[in-house]
Design an enzyme around this catalytic site. Structure first.
Site, PDB file in Angstrom:
ATOM      1  NE  ARG A 159      14.272  -1.402  -5.895  1.00  0.00           N
ATOM      2  CZ  ARG A 159      13.760  -0.321  -5.815  1.00  0.00           C
ATOM      3  NH1 ARG A 159      13.323   0.499  -6.988  1.00  0.00           N
ATOM      4  NH2 ARG A 159      12.867  -0.162  -4.360  1.00  0.00           N
ATOM      5  CG  HIS A 170      14.277 -10.390   1.785  1.00  0.00           C
ATOM      6  ND1 HIS A 170      15.682  -9.829   2.251  1.00  0.00           N
ATOM      7  CD2 HIS A 170      14.014  -8.903   2.024  1.00  0.00           C
ATOM      8  CE1 HIS A 170      15.288  -8.589   2.901  1.00  0.00           C
ATOM      9  NE2 HIS A 170      14.033  -8.343   2.883  1.00  0.00           N
ATOM     10  CG  HIS A 184       9.806 -12.947   1.766  1.00  0.00           C
ATOM     11  ND1 HIS A 184       9.831 -12.168   0.329  1.00  0.00           N
ATOM     12  CD2 HIS A 184       9.427 -12.209   2.516  1.00  0.00           C
ATOM     13  CE1 HIS A 184      10.119 -11.916   0.537  1.00  0.00           C
ATOM     14  NE2 HIS A 184       9.976 -11.154   1.666  1.00  0.00           N
ATOM     15  CG  HIS A 217      10.438  -8.624   6.710  1.00  0.00           C
ATOM     16  ND1 HIS A 217      10.176  -8.914   5.715  1.00  0.00           N
ATOM     17  CD2 HIS A 217      11.369  -7.409   6.103  1.00  0.00           C
ATOM     18  CE1 HIS A 217      11.286  -8.876   4.891  1.00  0.00           C
ATOM     19  NE2 HIS A 217      11.773  -7.585   4.788  1.00  0.00           N
TER      20      HIS A 217
HETATM   21  N1  LIG Z   1       8.139   0.335   0.520  1.00  0.00           N
HETATM   22  C1  LIG Z   1       9.395  -0.176   0.339  1.00  0.00           C
HETATM   23  O1  LIG Z   1      10.696  -0.345  -0.738  1.00  0.00           O
HETATM   24  C2  LIG Z   1       9.595  -0.973   1.071  1.00  0.00           C
HETATM   25  C3  LIG Z   1      10.869  -1.717   2.014  1.00  0.00           C
HETATM   26  C4  LIG Z   1      10.632  -1.940   3.280  1.00  0.00           C
HETATM   27  C5  LIG Z   1       9.190  -2.883   3.851  1.00  0.00           C
HETATM   28  N2  LIG Z   1       8.599  -2.448   3.751  1.00  0.00           N
HETATM   29  C6  LIG Z   1       7.621  -2.495   4.250  1.00  0.00           C
HETATM   30  O2  LIG Z   1       7.653  -1.541   5.723  1.00  0.00           O
HETATM   31  C7  LIG Z   1       6.859  -2.421   6.587  1.00  0.00           C
HETATM   32  C8  LIG Z   1       7.392  -2.543   7.630  1.00  0.00           C
HETATM   33  O3  LIG Z   1       7.548  -1.112   8.331  1.00  0.00           O
HETATM   34  P1  LIG Z   1       8.101  -0.789  10.294  1.00  0.00           P
HETATM   35  O4  LIG Z   1       8.442  -2.290  10.535  1.00  0.00           O
HETATM   36  O5  LIG Z   1       8.357   0.429   9.724  1.00  0.00           O
HETATM   37  O6  LIG Z   1       6.558  -0.954  10.196  1.00  0.00           O
HETATM   38  P2  LIG Z   1       5.423   0.301  10.893  1.00  0.00           P
HETATM   39  O7  LIG Z   1       5.326   1.058  10.010  1.00  0.00           O
HETATM   40  O8  LIG Z   1       4.573  -0.600  11.018  1.00  0.00           O
HETATM   41  O9  LIG Z   1       5.722   0.500  11.807  1.00  0.00           O
HETATM   42  C9  LIG Z   1       6.443  -0.782  13.367  1.00  0.00           C
HETATM   43  C10 LIG Z   1       5.321   0.417  14.280  1.00  0.00           C
HETATM   44  O10 LIG Z   1       6.440   0.887  15.048  1.00  0.00           O
HETATM   45  C11 LIG Z   1       4.908   2.468  15.138  1.00  0.00           C
HETATM   46  N3  LIG Z   1       6.405   3.547  14.847  1.00  0.00           N
HETATM   47  C12 LIG Z   1       6.941   3.961  13.473  1.00  0.00           C
HETATM   48  N4  LIG Z   1       7.720   4.993  13.549  1.00  0.00           N
HETATM   49  C13 LIG Z   1       7.770   5.124  15.278  1.00  0.00           C
HETATM   50  C14 LIG Z   1       8.198   6.176  16.076  1.00  0.00           C
HETATM   51  N5  LIG Z   1       9.276   6.862  15.610  1.00  0.00           N
HETATM   52  N6  LIG Z   1       7.920   5.871  17.462  1.00  0.00           N
HETATM   53  C15 LIG Z   1       7.423   4.580  17.841  1.00  0.00           C
HETATM   54  N7  LIG Z   1       6.670   4.085  17.226  1.00  0.00           N
HETATM   55  C16 LIG Z   1       6.756   3.961  16.334  1.00  0.00           C
HETATM   56  C17 LIG Z   1       4.263   2.057  14.231  1.00  0.00           C
HETATM   57  O11 LIG Z   1       3.045   2.453  14.607  1.00  0.00           O
HETATM   58  C18 LIG Z   1       4.017   0.681  14.444  1.00  0.00           C
HETATM   59  O12 LIG Z   1       3.104  -0.057  15.530  1.00  0.00           O
HETATM   60  C19 LIG Z   1       5.766  -3.390   6.139  1.00  0.00           C
HETATM   61  O13 LIG Z   1       5.156  -3.607   5.679  1.00  0.00           O
HETATM   62  C20 LIG Z   1       6.943  -3.620   4.587  1.00  0.00           C
HETATM   63  O14 LIG Z   1       6.211  -4.306   3.571  1.00  0.00           O
HETATM   64  C21 LIG Z   1       8.320  -1.196   2.355  1.00  0.00           C
HETATM   65 ZN   LIG Z   2      13.276  -6.708   4.170  1.00  0.00          ZN
END
Ligand SMILES: NC(=O)c1ccc[n+]([C@@H]2O[C@H](COP(=O)([O-])OP(=O)(O)OC[C@H]3O[C@@H](n4cnc5c(N)ncnc54)[C@H](O)[C@@H]3O)[C@@H](O)[C@H]2O)c1
Ligand SMILES: [Zn+2]
Length: 377
Positions: A251, A258, A262, A274
């Site tokens: 994994r 990254h 990071h 990111h």
């Molecule tokens: N769990 C895991 O394996 C994993 C993997 C990668 C990233 N992450 C996490 O994910 C987060 C980043 O994800 P993200 O970029 O989606 O962030 P986010 O959830 O903040 O979404 C980004 C922005 O887009 C908006 N948004 C989401 N979907 C939308 C849509 N369909 N239409 C309009 N606006 C929309 C949200 O409100 C936000 O303002 C980080 O916290 C990161 O740590 C987790």
């Molecule tokens: Zn990533």
């Protein structure tokens, strides 16, 4: 490596193997309209606690709530303010209190409708609420579709760093409707596509080339192009996490780009996205691999050129970023002792196995590569 996977008239279904039981990832344009039926089948519950952020709630949260209620499911929508800054203990605490106040019991199911922040936060609420209730992931951002919703990692950011408090809590179902990326900002789509390019770079050169060729359709949120990319990324991530759910070995290859990514994110105090940071990280880590003779020559340039097509390329780094990133890396005790471990490519589309899928690179070499990328100004 993954379980049964197939495409039919109602989309693609990929099964992820997990210690907690296999779960399906379903992908199809328009699939969000089938949410109630799929909840009944894959995550039966007495109550559904839908969780969305303040941007996604009016777009898809309310729609999902109404669809559930219309078909007789007992559902409520809980909303929190959008943004990474809300992925906190405080928000976790407030959401769990809201669920308690609403009387959601052990037969309740959390449904995360939103981006990666919603998925991580709602997933952690589900992991901890009454010692754990099921969660369904309905990702609406590209990042969440290609990356965050699959694999079961949930969690929060704390003052000491991002994602440092969390749990593995695999979902019962991941429902992906690629149409929802239509309402995302173009830059948000690009940030997510960086992770898809990473999938191509580590295991599938053909996919990398395909993404490159369809950059404009993908950036504009075209549902067909997004559908194809999400399916391939989900298959790749599924294969990897099905083989190594707890990140004991394989994994780790998902961390390509990254380690330096990071460091650069931290150096910029998280003011850069990111995906942007990981993009620079992929180019620099490919350069690192070339420098120590692990990665085929020309790979870094090839990756850099493709990223530029997504507006993610960066030919230089600011001097201050380089210095802060180096301080960040050398603050790590393990790095000081024998060099930092990096996932390195053998060539585009293939990771070099190394020792447990990573290579130790002396800090001095990292320093040379980073300084070499610094703006001459
Ligand atoms: N769990 C895991 O394996 C994993 C993997 C990668 C990233 N992450 C996490 O994910 C987060 C980043 O994800 P993200 O970029 O989606 O962030 P986010 O959830 O903040 O979404 C980004 C922005 O887009 C908006 N948004 C989401 N979907 C939308 C849509 N369909 N239409 C309009 N606006 C929309 C949200 O409100 C936000 O303002 C980080 O916290 C990161 O740590 C987790
Ligand atoms: Zn990533």
């Amino acid at each position: 490596m993954s379980g049964a996977s197939g495409a039919g008239p109602s989309g693609t279904e990929v099964w992820v193997r997990s210690a907690g039981g296999a779960y399906p990832v379903m992908v199809h344009p328009g699939l969000r309209r089938r949410l109630p039926e799929l909840l009944r089948r894959h995550a039966p519950g007495h109550r559904y606690a839908l969780i969305s952020d303040s941007n996604v709630a009016p777009l898809y949260g309310i729609e999902a709530l109404e669809a559930c209620r219309e078909t007789g499911l007992r559902a409520d929508l809980f909303t929190f303010p959008a943004g990474e800054a809300q992925k906190t203990r405080a928000e976790w605490s407030s959401l769990t209190d809201c669920l308690l106040e609403a009387g959601v019991g052990r037969d309740g199911v959390v449904v995360a409708v939103g981006g990666g922040v919603t998925g991580d936060l709602a997933g952690f609420v589900a992991a901890t609420y009454l010692r754990g209730i099921p969660v369904v992931q309905v990702p609406t951002s590209v990042v969440a579709m290609v990356d965050a919703s699959v694999g079961g990692k949930t969690g929060l950011d704390v003052p000491a760093g991002k994602n440092l408090v969390g749990a593995f809590h695999p979902p019962k179902l991941v429902l992906i409707d690629p149409e929802t990326v239509g309402t995302l900002l173009r830059q948000e789509r690009a940030e997510g596509l960086a992770e898809a390019l990473k999938h191509g770079a580590i295991v599938d050169r053909g996919y990398f080339t395909e993404l490159e060729a369809r950059s404009q359709a993908l950036l504009s949120g075209d549902a067909g192009a997004t559908y194809a990319a999400v399916v391939r990324s989900v298959e790749i991530k599924t294969d990897i996490v099905s083989a190594d759910e707890r990140e004991g070995g394989l994994r780790q290859i998902l961390n390509f780009g990254h380690t330096l990514g990071h460091a650069l994110e931290a150096a910029a105090s998280y003011r850069i996205g990111h995906g942007t940071a990981v993009s620079a990280g992929m180019v620099l880590e490919a350069r690192l691999g070339e420098r120590i003779g692990i990665t085929e020559g020309g790979t870094a340039r090839r990756i850099e050129a493709s990223l530029a097509g997504f507006g993610l390329g960066r030919s230089t780094l600011a001097q201050s970023e380089v210095e802060t990133a180096l301080r960040y890396l050398s603050a790590d005790k393990k790095s000081r002792e024998g060099g930092t471990r990096f996932v390195l490519l053998a060539r585009l589309g293939e990771v070099s196995e190394g020792e447990g899928w990573s290579h130790r690179v002396p800090l001095k070499v990292v320093e040379e590569v980073l300084r070499g990328a610094a703006d001459a100004k």
